[in-house]
Structure formats: C-alpha cells, structure tokens
Design a protein around this motif. Structure first.
Motif, short mmCIF file in Angstrom:
data_model
loop_
_atom_site.label_atom_id
_atom_site.label_comp_id
_atom_site.label_asym_id
_atom_site.label_seq_id
_atom_site.Cartn_x
_atom_site.Cartn_y
_atom_site.Cartn_z
N CYS A 303 0.93 -1.19 -0.18
CA CYS A 303 0.06 -0.02 0.15
C CYS A 303 0.97 1.38 0.16
O CYS A 303 0.21 2.41 -0.01
CB CYS A 303 -0.84 0.09 1.11
SG CYS A 303 -0.19 -0.17 2.79
N ASN A 304 2.13 1.20 0.25
CA ASN A 304 2.76 2.21 0.11
C ASN A 304 3.87 2.42 -1.12
O ASN A 304 4.46 3.20 -1.67
CB ASN A 304 3.90 2.30 1.45
CG ASN A 304 4.62 3.58 1.54
OD1 ASN A 304 5.36 3.64 0.57
ND2 ASN A 304 4.56 4.51 2.66
N ASN A 305 4.13 0.86 -1.45
CA ASN A 305 5.13 0.64 -2.47
C ASN A 305 6.85 0.69 -1.90
O ASN A 305 7.63 0.06 -2.40
CB ASN A 305 4.94 1.31 -3.76
CG ASN A 305 3.70 0.80 -4.36
OD1 ASN A 305 2.70 1.29 -3.87
ND2 ASN A 305 3.69 -0.01 -5.37
N ARG A 306 7.06 1.48 -0.95
CA ARG A 306 8.30 1.78 -0.72
C ARG A 306 8.38 1.64 0.87
O ARG A 306 7.44 2.00 1.45
CB ARG A 306 8.95 3.25 -0.76
CG ARG A 306 9.13 3.19 -2.24
CD ARG A 306 9.96 4.68 -2.75
NE ARG A 306 11.13 4.42 -2.22
CZ ARG A 306 12.08 5.45 -2.39
NH1 ARG A 306 11.68 6.70 -2.76
NH2 ARG A 306 13.29 5.45 -1.91
N LEU A 307 9.42 1.19 1.62
CA LEU A 307 9.48 0.96 2.98
C LEU A 307 10.48 1.97 3.53
O LEU A 307 11.11 1.62 4.49
CB LEU A 307 9.79 -0.39 3.40
CG LEU A 307 9.15 -1.60 2.93
CD1 LEU A 307 9.46 -3.02 3.13
CD2 LEU A 307 7.53 -1.35 3.50
N CYS A 308 10.85 3.17 3.18
CA CYS A 308 11.81 3.98 3.36
C CYS A 308 11.33 4.82 4.32
O CYS A 308 10.52 5.81 4.31
CB CYS A 308 12.28 5.00 2.10
SG CYS A 308 13.52 5.92 2.70
N GLY A 309 12.15 4.87 5.65
CA GLY A 309 11.64 5.59 6.89
C GLY A 309 11.84 7.06 6.65
O GLY A 309 11.33 7.68 7.19
N PHE A 310 13.08 7.65 5.99
CA PHE A 310 13.53 8.92 5.79
C PHE A 310 12.16 9.53 4.91
O PHE A 310 11.83 10.65 5.28
CB PHE A 310 14.64 9.05 5.15
CG PHE A 310 15.71 8.58 6.12
CD1 PHE A 310 16.26 9.59 7.06
CD2 PHE A 310 16.61 7.47 6.03
CE1 PHE A 310 17.10 9.37 8.02
CE2 PHE A 310 17.48 7.21 6.89
CZ PHE A 310 17.82 8.00 7.87
N GLU A 311 11.83 8.56 3.82
CA GLU A 311 10.68 9.41 2.99
C GLU A 311 9.50 9.48 3.67
O GLU A 311 8.83 10.70 3.42
CB GLU A 311 10.38 8.34 1.76
CG GLU A 311 9.49 8.95 0.81
CD GLU A 311 9.29 8.20 -0.29
OE1 GLU A 311 8.47 8.44 -1.26
OE2 GLU A 311 10.04 7.36 -0.52
#
Length: 389
Positions: A303-311
C-alpha cells in the motif's frame, strides 16, 4: 551526531561502543581512543539512531504493485486477504527477508510488525536471522465480511501459538526479537476475542498492535457493530492502555482524542499509505499537543510501495505543514517519531531511539557526499536530514 536525545543535542566528536554493543560514551572532538580499540573513521558523515518503524506488514512485501487503485476495504477484500491466504512458510520467509533487506538498507533498524493469521514462527525466525530488532504477532481475525475462510482463526488458537513462541521470543526489552498481540482491527475481531486478547496481553505485558480509525467506512462499521466509537470500545473492552499501538488514527474526533490521551495509548502515523489509499491525513500536531505518543510507519509495500523511513518522515513533515503551516513543524521532533517516540511504542525507550550512554548502538550513518538533497553545511542539521536524506 544527531543524538535525538531529550535535548536534541548535536555533537561533533566520537562515539564509543562497548564490547556488548551498547553506547559507552559520546566524546568531544579530538579525544584519542584507548589502546586496542577498533576505530571507524566517519569524518564528514552524520550519525544518528537507527530508525524505528512502529507499523509494518513484512508478510505483504511480495504483494508490491498487486493491489493498486483501491480504497481500504476493496484493497483488503479483493487483493490483500486472498494473497495472505495463499502464503505458506516458504513464501512468508521470502517476503519477510525482502522487506527486512529494504528496511535495513534504508536505515530502519527496529520494527513493530503485523503478520497474517498463521506462520508467526517463520516471521520471527527470519527476523532473528536477518539481524533486525522486531516485535511481531499473528493478525488475529476470527470473523469478518469478505475474510477468506482459511484466514479465519479462533483467537484462542492464535494466542496459544503466541504463548508457545513467547518462551523462545520473549518481549522483554533485552530481547532483540519478540512477540506481540496483533488483532487486525475491530471489524474482523469478535467481542469475545478482544476481551480474551486484552487480558492475555495485560497479564504478560505485551504490546497490542492493531489498526484503528483509518477510514470513514471503518469508523461507521465499528459504530454499527459495537454501538461505540473505536477508542471508546477499546477502552471498555480493556484494550486501551500504554501497551496499545494503533496504526493510522486518521479519523479521530475530540472525544476519542481524550480517551487516547487518558489511556496513554499510541498512534502510528502512516502518511504514505493513507494518502495512496485515499484514507486521509492523520493530524500528528493535534495528537502531540494532546500528549498522545506518536510513531511513524511505512505500513506495507502493498500500500506504500516503498519501506523508506526517511521518506515517510518527510511526508509526515509535509502533511503537518499543510495542515498547520510550516512554523508548526519542528524538524527534530518529526525525526523523533522514528526515534524515542517510536521506541516507546515498542516498549524499548530505555534501549533504543537516541544516542545516549547505556543504549544499544543501533546506528545509521549518512554520507552527505552521496546525495545532492542532503547537505549539512550550515542551518539546522535536523532539517537537512528530515527534508534531504
């Protein structure tokens, strides 16, 4: 170093780590090491605590790009629940391994995870193998419209599995990998199950990890099912406490905000998935002004496609600025959603989330030379990291 300690100190100097892997001291610049110490030269780099994400679904990493253009209930019923029902231990391990690889290489070192209704042992074993710090639990679902039959499982059976795994993966602060209790949300958990799991978690001092107030449809469904608003129901059933971690909180009114503050339950802000699914935007500034603990989470690759905490932190800052104006956004406090605030939701605030003597040396090192967006020369280094990392 961005310590993210209570004073949000910025320290130019060295970090000493003892042989057990804990921070021994923060040293001023120019101090010399002790004989025999291993040294890493990180001149010009930015060191900060490893990010804490307090809401992820590692079991959904393989579903990336497979559930597009749907709002929450259609997303769940049409795609996610059938896909979760298709998992076996082998595919669970692959999904968790891929998710953790993305998290670790993106600076996230600790997570609160929700699995599917089975295969929790495979999730915990993979977390242990991969080196991440984690708490995870079976997604308890013992009823619900549109839930595949193979995902429906008695809560007593899920809790019995959790009890067995608790011996190997205790949720004590010193445990790197441990269990939690993870009822999916009110629409798929019966009253009897909520009552039993709340008691189970209370007796064993376990985190209750759930979803709440994500969409208007969910809020309406909960009111029809229980006769109460979500957090009033969770309070009355005995689940609202400092151990409760509720993802999303997009649709929380003033009365429920009061219940959250009174119970010291936590909210996890997931701006990326909330925007993509069209759920709305949680008002983090409002939560924090009321004294409600708030963490950050990318939710899931599905549901996000990315798991980047900074983003995700940058999205949180932008959302707060859009709602309240840029003067309402303190960059250090936003970073703290993935620091001490996030650690508190996992029950690990004494162990991780800031660079302080005695805490675990879960570290992230950023190199400003590797990205044009991250520049730390002049200005607030917290802002440089928040908006540019």
């Amino acid at each position: 170093m961005l310590t993210l300690d209570p004073r949000h100190r910025v320290v130019e100097g060295d970090l000493r780590i003892d042989p057990s892997g804990r921070i021994d001291a923060l040293l001023s610049r120019g101090r010399t090491g002790r004989p025999g110490e291993e040294e890493h030269d990180l001149a010009g780099r930015i060191v900060l605590p490893g990010l804490v994400q307090s809401h992820v679904h590692l079991c959904q990493t393989l579903f990336r790009g497979m559930a597009e253009r749907r709002s929450l209930f259609d997303w769940l019923r049409d795609r996610i629940w059938p896909l979760e029902a298709a998992h076996d231990p082998r595919t669970i391990r692959a999904s968790v391994r891929l998710g953790i690889l993305e998290l670790l290489t993106g600076g996230t070192t600790a997570v609160l995870d929700m699995g599917t209704t089975r295969h929790l042992d495979a999730i915990l074993e993979t977390c242990e193998e991969m080196g991440i710090r984690a708490r995870s639990g079976n997604a308890i679902m013992d009823e619900g419209e549109g839930v595949p039959e193979s995902l429906v499982r008695p809560a007593s059976e899920s809790l019995a599995e959790t009890e067995g795994l608790l011996r190997r993966y205790p949720a004590a602060p010193e445990s790197r990998v441990g269990v939690c209790v993870a009822p999916r949300f009110v629409p798929t958990v019966s009253n009897a199950a909520w009552d039993g799991l709340a008691r189970f978690a209370r007796e064993r001092n376990l985190v209750i990890h759930t979803h709440a107030c994500e969409t208007t449809d969910e809020v309406a469904f909960t009111a029809e099912k229980t006769g109460r608003k979500t957090f009033a129901y969770l309070r009355d059933i005995g689940a609202a406490s400092p151990r409760l971690v509720a993802a999303h909180g997009v649709r929380v009114d003033d009365a429920e905000l009061g219940i959250l503050a009174e119970s010291a339950a936590g909210i996890v802000h997931c701006p990326g998935s909330n925007a993509k699914l069209g759920s709305g935007t949680a008002d983090v500034v409002r939560f924090r002004r009321a004294g409600v603990p708030v963490g950050i989470g990318t939710d899931a690759a599905a549901c996000n496609n990315r798991l980047c905490g900074f983003e995700e932190l940058r999205r949180a800052a932008h959302a707060a600025s859009a709602l309240h104006g840029p003067e309402a956004v303190d960059p250090a406090s936003v970073l703290d959603l993935a620091g001490r605030a996030g650690a508190r939701l996992l029950g690990l605030e004494e162990r991780i989330g800031s660079l302080e003597p005695g805490k675990e040396a879960d570290l992230v090192v950023l190199d400003p030379r590797l990205g044009a967006g991250l520049w730390s020369g002049g200005g607030d280094p917290h802002a440089a990291v928040l908006y540019g990392a």
